[in-house]
Design an enzyme around this catalytic site. Structure first.
Site, short mmCIF file in Angstrom:
data_model
loop_
_atom_site.label_atom_id
_atom_site.label_comp_id
_atom_site.label_asym_id
_atom_site.label_seq_id
_atom_site.Cartn_x
_atom_site.Cartn_y
_atom_site.Cartn_z
N TYR A 140 0.83 -1.20 0.00
CA TYR A 140 0.00 0.00 0.00
C TYR A 140 0.87 1.26 0.00
CZ TYR A 140 -4.60 -2.07 0.16
OH TYR A 140 -5.77 -2.71 -0.19
N GLY A 253 -9.93 -6.13 -4.10
CA GLY A 253 -8.59 -6.47 -4.58
C GLY A 253 -7.81 -7.30 -3.57
N ASP A 254 -7.99 -6.99 -2.29
CA ASP A 254 -7.33 -7.77 -1.24
C ASP A 254 -7.88 -9.19 -1.21
OD1 ASP A 254 -5.68 -5.62 0.03
OD2 ASP A 254 -7.65 -4.76 0.38
N ARG A 255 -9.20 -9.32 -1.43
CA ARG A 255 -9.79 -10.66 -1.44
C ARG A 255 -9.27 -11.46 -2.62
NH1 ARG A 255 -10.15 -14.78 0.55
NH2 ARG A 255 -11.89 -16.20 0.32
#
Length: 453
Positions: A140, A253-255
């Site tokens: 990030y 997006g993290d998933r």
């Protein structure tokens, strides 16, 4: 199965929910009548939390956390299910706050500009990476993925590496198994006009095995492995979002990246992992997105929260909680021996550390040599230590009344002495164990010898 290690920048995500039925008299902006505040891990923290609650058997998160309110809340949220290896943070923990009314985001307020400190990578972090069965780099743009030692450690691994890049972060380390930018990010990285072209360009330029560019409700575009052909991986009809006019895509997006990493850990090839990730991300959005992982926002319980959370979790699982305590000023081999022996007596070890004022009362005005904050950080770096809590009282008895350890450990030099905390430990069924000490080591003696030279 080896653990899945997530390494990257963790953030604190906050949703302030309410209703907006009128405008402010000073300006044409909505007035939100707040009904609640909800907290959840964000960034790499969200990816790790998703893995811990849905997929992987053991999840380790390597991330930089600040010693501030947002950092403590984030650590408490993550400590429920994820093993956290902390790196030092320069500045304040990042907090992203969305103000929402009737399910619609009105504004997002970002605070905290902390970045991973440019300090040597702790050995505990190096060991975590070397023990991984797969790695997810959740970048990030806050410095963890750019750390030279992180990149060097990743280059030495022979396990699947999924890299979720960020526009403000570095290019993925060469040799990554799969990179997972979204279409906007991919076009920005390459200046291509088409996401499919961008996928192939990134795979070549970043020297990775495959690149999967996510394209929202249309699934993903996969370039590689095995050629330049780009394969469209659609969202399965049964997983598509239906009946929701404004789906909350926060965290999709993290998933996607976490599901791909989990599939690779379990032995899937890259196309199968991307297909699984598309399905998981679509279901995630359909179920409400990251908001579904939020918890009711309550005032921070302070630095000790994670120790008490750990104690409760060990009890719920029928485990054996061990605690020990002391000043731990100038760590030496005697301390290390005590902690190692204590940890071997149970399933988790909490170390109770005297505050600076408490040390001064016990040892005199010249002590402590090392501040409480630094003593806590040093202890947290030890593999034998699961949590650390600071107490200010002359005796740890009040703290032990709350922790209720099954075993309270002290050094053998306390043999024959009446410990003031003994009655508290025994009152709830705990026992006191004295372990052998390493002869010749004590902080007081080390200080005296140093001053006499």
């Amino acid at each position: 199965m080896k653990p899945l290690v997530v390494i990257g920048d963790a953030l604190l995500d906050v949703d302030i929910e309410g209703r907006a039925e009128r405008l402010c008299p000073e300006a044409p902006v909505p007035v939100v009548d707040v009904s609640g505040e909800w907290l959840r891990p964000g960034g790499a923290g969200l990816a790790a939390a998703l893995l811990a609650t849905r997929t992987a058997p053991e999840v380790v998160l390597v991330t930089a956390l600040g010693d501030d309110d947002a950092g403590r809340r984030l650590a408490a949220l993550l400590g429920q299910d994820v093993q956290v290896v902390r790196l030092p943070l320069d500045g304040a923990t990042v907090r992203k706050t969305r103000v929402r009314a009737q399910g619609q985001s009105l504004v997002r307020v970002d605070t905290g500009g902390g970045r991973a400190a440019e300090a040597p990578l702790p050995q505990r972090a190096v060991r975590a990476l070397r023990s991984a069965g797969a790695v997810l780099v959740s970048d990030y743009g806050r410095g963890v993925a750019a750390h030279p030692e992180v990149r060097a450690a990743l280059a030495e691994l022979n396990v699947p590496v999924v890299w979720d890049p960020h526009p403000r972060g570095p290019a993925p380390a060469p040799g990554a198994t799969l990179v997972t930018p979204n279409d906007k990010e991919a076009l920005g990285f390459t200046h291509c006009a088409d996401p499919a072209e961008a996928a192939t360009t990134l795979r070549r330029e970043w020297s990775c095995e495959a690149a999967a560019v996510t394209v929202g409700a249309r699934g993903a575009l996969l370039s590689g492995p095995g050629g330049d052909d780009v394969v469209r991986v659609p969202v399965p009809a049964k997983a598509a979002v239906t009946g929701r006019s404004r789906p909350d895509t926060c965290g999709a997006g993290d998933r996607f990246a976490s599901a791909a990493a989990a599939a690779l850990l379990e032995g899937a090839d890259v196309p199968a992992a991307v297909s699984s990730a598309v399905d998981a991300a679509a279901r995630f959005v359909a179920a409400g997105g990251a908001a579904a992982l939020s918890v009711d926002g309550v005032p921070s319980a302070g630095p000790a929260a994670s120790a008490f959370d750990l104690a409760e979790r060990v009890r719920r699982q029928g485990g054996r909680l061990v605690a020990t305590g002391g000043c731990f000023d100038l760590l030496h081999p005697g301390h290390i021996s005590l902690l190692r022996q204590a940890r071997a007596l149970g399933d988790a070890l909490v170390v109770c550390v005297n505050s600076d004022d408490s040390v001064r009362r016990l040892k005199g005005p010249g002590r402590p040599i090392v501040s409480a904050g630094d003593r806590v950080r040093l202890l947290e770096e030890l593999e034998s230590v699961d949590a650390v809590v600071v107490f200010d009282e002359p005796s740890p008895a009040p703290l032990l009344g709350r922790l209720r350890p099954d075993v309270w450990v002290k050094g053998g030099d306390y043999a024959g002495a009446e410990l003031p905390e003994a009655s508290v430990v025994r009152a709830h069924g705990g026992e006191i164990v004295l372990v052998p000490t390493v002869e010749g080591y004590s902080t007081t003696r080390l200080v005296q010898e140093a001053m006499s030279r």
